[in-house]
Design an enzyme around this catalytic site. Structure first.
Site, PDB file in Angstrom:
ATOM      1  N   ASP A 271       0.840  -1.199   0.000  1.00  0.00           N
ATOM      2  CA  ASP A 271       0.000   0.000   0.000  1.00  0.00           C
ATOM      3  C   ASP A 271       0.873   1.246   0.000  1.00  0.00           C
ATOM      4  OD1 ASP A 271      -1.947   1.898   0.197  1.00  0.00           O
ATOM      5  OD2 ASP A 271      -2.558   1.397   2.260  1.00  0.00           O
ATOM      6  N   LYS A 278       1.547   7.941   0.352  1.00  0.00           N
ATOM      7  CA  LYS A 278       1.894   8.016   1.771  1.00  0.00           C
ATOM      8  C   LYS A 278       3.244   8.704   1.943  1.00  0.00           C
ATOM      9  CE  LYS A 278      -0.391   3.747   3.320  1.00  0.00           C
ATOM     10  NZ  LYS A 278      -1.270   4.387   4.313  1.00  0.00           N
ATOM     11  N   ARG A 352     -11.080  -0.576   2.078  1.00  0.00           N
ATOM     12  CA  ARG A 352     -12.543  -0.682   2.122  1.00  0.00           C
ATOM     13  C   ARG A 352     -13.123  -0.866   0.721  1.00  0.00           C
ATOM     14  NH1 ARG A 352     -12.734   5.089   4.962  1.00  0.00           N
ATOM     15  NH2 ARG A 352     -10.624   4.370   5.472  1.00  0.00           N
TER      16      ARG A 352
HETATM   17  N1  BES Z   1      -3.265   0.184   5.145  1.00  0.00           N
HETATM   18  C1  BES Z   1      -3.652   1.466   5.626  1.00  0.00           C
HETATM   19  C2  BES Z   1      -3.923   1.472   7.138  1.00  0.00           C
HETATM   20  C3  BES Z   1      -2.756   1.204   8.046  1.00  0.00           C
HETATM   21  C4  BES Z   1      -2.056   2.232   8.619  1.00  0.00           C
HETATM   22  C5  BES Z   1      -2.404  -0.089   8.384  1.00  0.00           C
HETATM   23  C6  BES Z   1      -1.006   1.994   9.490  1.00  0.00           C
HETATM   24  C7  BES Z   1      -1.348  -0.347   9.235  1.00  0.00           C
HETATM   25  C8  BES Z   1      -0.659   0.691   9.797  1.00  0.00           C
HETATM   26  C9  BES Z   1      -4.917   1.939   4.929  1.00  0.00           C
HETATM   27  O1  BES Z   1      -5.054   1.535   3.613  1.00  0.00           O
HETATM   28  C10 BES Z   1      -4.874   3.433   4.910  1.00  0.00           C
HETATM   29  O2  BES Z   1      -4.016   3.961   4.275  1.00  0.00           O
HETATM   30  N2  BES Z   1      -5.816   4.073   5.613  1.00  0.00           N
HETATM   31  C11 BES Z   1      -5.866   5.493   5.677  1.00  0.00           C
HETATM   32  C12 BES Z   1      -7.298   5.898   5.476  1.00  0.00           C
HETATM   33  C13 BES Z   1      -7.488   7.378   5.305  1.00  0.00           C
HETATM   34  C14 BES Z   1      -6.915   7.812   3.970  1.00  0.00           C
HETATM   35  C15 BES Z   1      -8.960   7.681   5.363  1.00  0.00           C
HETATM   36  C16 BES Z   1      -5.354   5.930   7.050  1.00  0.00           C
HETATM   37  O3  BES Z   1      -5.624   5.229   8.031  1.00  0.00           O
HETATM   38  O4  BES Z   1      -4.664   6.914   7.102  1.00  0.00           O
HETATM   39 ZN    ZN Z   2      -4.105  -0.204   3.130  1.00  0.00          ZN
HETATM   40 MN    MN Z   3      -4.112   2.858   2.269  1.00  0.00          MN
END
Ligand code: BES
Ligand code: ZN
Ligand code: MN
Length: 499
Positions: A271, A278, A352
């Site tokens: 990801d 990110k 999601r």
């Molecule tokens: N895979 C990430 C969530 C995650 C973060 C898992 C840290 C393990 C450790 C997920 O896909 C993500 O990026 N979520 C975002 C959502 C936001 C953009 C609404 C997040 O949590 O920042």
């Molecule tokens: Zn993710």
């Molecule tokens: Mn993500």
């Protein structure tokens, strides 16, 4: 590591190290430790007096026997207070003991089955002992070209004192080993880098499991997803050079029943965030964004071995989330398999999206109850830390069944509120839903987004973002992937087992 159960006197077992327990505050060793103490002219009692904290929780003390008994060394395992012992503590303690035994070059280790004066039930205690030992010794050495570590422990002998329970003990050992090896299998999937553990590799591991245990397997390719209208999954996949795969494994343990449980696991093999990229710091950890998928595959492996009488389908969407000229964009509007449209506000809220289509597909395949596992939100790490996984549900009974199973097997889960008011945050002005609800209650709105696709089917979502990996060795977890969820899914199947 071989695991065998033997009955006999603890003093006669030939091995490098024998593990006996010492409870905090107990000055005269009882049980097996007492038997060993006698053979050693009360030297164990001397040690306990000499080292007052050797009964402290997790403390290990190794002493040589100089040939007085069959074992070359005795490992005194500090258990803490006897009144506070639990099965999960036994797991963690056994992990610590086995690592300490390995440190002193033990290749055969014997242990008593820690039951704390029969406080713990025999079958469960032996299962916990075995699980702790096998999970605690796990190491990920696949990419090490030099092994400067001590030799592996080759054999674990479980000393059975209570022969009336022989069958229960043999069964517990077998179940424990199967579960722990499946956890370790999931850990391997997580710990491999994304360059190796691609969706294609995930699918080939699923194929191996299917062949070994006789599951029905289907792997949906891009064309199949297009034909089924999986617009949300396809959008996430479109930026990556690695082809996406949707893995389906079918296990029919109870063909006469109409009930089918779906295990759904988030399989983002990397990801990056996509166009909503990110920050670079710790982005490497996002190779573990397929830990939900790994948990489902690990559990299916154990289910193939333990064969509970229950029907299960595993639905595991696997893809990378990458930025590129082909990538989906913030602002794009997707049509999911369910027909619901989704406005993309962040391409980093991809989990999601793939789960939306996976859940819809699970329902189409006949799922009557759903559990999904996903490293879904950073907000969950903030809210619950690295100790508890977050839970959302649309059905209290199904949720309590799952939380109870988790608790029995030593995984911690905490339910968060499902309230329609939160849905306001994920309503879009130009589509049915939007894929982020902003920062407030981020774990809840992410979970409830998936719930919109479960509709009326009983559904439980487990956010494992904080628990799927760890930055240090702790208890039976080792640095890296923990395999969280594997044990709960197996325990859940065992709970629903009819036979
Ligand atoms: N895979 C990430 C969530 C995650 C973060 C898992 C840290 C393990 C450790 C997920 O896909 C993500 O990026 N979520 C975002 C959502 C936001 C953009 C609404 C997040 O949590 O920042
Ligand atoms: Zn993710
Ligand atoms: Mn993500």
């Amino acid at each position: 590591m071989n695991v065998e159960v033997v009955s006999g006197s603890i003093n006669e077992i030939l091995c490098d190290t024998v593990i006996v327990n010492v409870f905090e505050g107990v000055m005269t060793p009882g049980g097996a430790a007492g038997v060993v103490d006698k053979a050693l002219d009360s030297h164990i009692s001397d040690i306990i007096r000499d080292i007052p904290d050797c009964g402290k929780y997790g403390k290990t003390t190794v002493v040589h026997t100089f040939g007085a008994i069959g074992a070359k060394r005795i490992l005194l395992l500090g258990m803490g207070k006897e009144s506070e012992i639990t099965l999960d503590k036994v797991r963690a303690l056994m992990a610590a003991a086995m690592r300490a035994a390995k440190k002193v070059h033990s290749q055969t280790v014997a242990t008593i089955i820690h039951r704390a004066s029969d406080k713990l039930e025999a079958c469960q205690a032996v299962q916990a002992v075995t699980e702790g030992a096998v999970m605690g010794l796990y190491q990920f050495t696949y990419y090490k070209t030099t092994k400067n570590d001590n030799p592996e422990i080759k054999k674990l002998v479980l000393i059975e004192a209570d022969t009336s329970q022989a069958d229960a003990i043999a069964k517990g050992a077998q179940i424990g080993r199967s579960i722990a090896e499946s956890v370790n299998f999931a850990r391997d999937l997580i710990n491999h880098p994304a360059q190796y553990m691609t969706p294609t590799k995930m699918a080939s591991h699923a194929k191996e499991i299917a062949e070994q245990y006789g599951f029905e397997l289907s792997i949906l390719e891009k064309e199949d997803m297009q034909q089924k209208g999986m617009g949300a999954l396809l959008a996430v996949a479109q930026g990556s050079a690695e082809p996406a795969k949707l893995i389906v494994l079918k296990y029919q343990g109870d063909p006469a029943s109409q009930e089918t449980i779906a295990f759904v696991g988030k399989g983002i093999t990397f990801d990056s965030g996509g166009i909503s990229i990110k920050p670079s710091q710790k982005m490497d950890e996002m190779k573990g964004d397929m830990a939900g998928a790994a948990a489902v595959l690990g559990a299916m492996r154990a289910i193939g071995q333990l064969k509970p009488q229950v029907n299960i389908i595993a639905v595991v969407p696997c893809t990378e989330n990458m930025p590129s000229g082909n990538a989906f964009r913030p602002g794009d509007i997707l049509t999911s398999m369910s027909g619901k449209t989704i406005e993309v506000l962040s391409t980093d809220a991809e989990g999601r999206l793939i789960l939306a289509d996976a859940v819809t597909y699970a329902k189409q395949l006949g799922a009557t109850k759903i559990i999904d596992l996903a490293t879904l939100t950073g907000a969950c790490v903030i809210g619950l830390g690295t100790v508890y996984s977050g839970v959302l549900t649309n059905n209290q009974q199904w949720c309590q069944t799952i939380i109870a199973a988790a608790q029995q097997i030593g995984e911690k889960m905490w339910e968060l509120p499902n309230d329609d008011e939160y849905l306001e945050q994920i309503k879009s002005s130009i589509a049915d839903l939007k894929n982020t609800g902003g920062r407030p209650g981020g774990t809840i709105t992410a979970g409830l987004f998936i719930g919109q696709f479960a509709e009326n089917t009983p559904w439980v979502h487990i956010d494992i973002a904080g628990t799927a990996d760890t930055d240090k060795d702790k208890g039976y977890n080792r640095k890296g992937g923990t395999g969280v969820g594997v044990r709960t899914l197996i325990q859940l199947a065992a709970t629903l087992n009819k036979s």
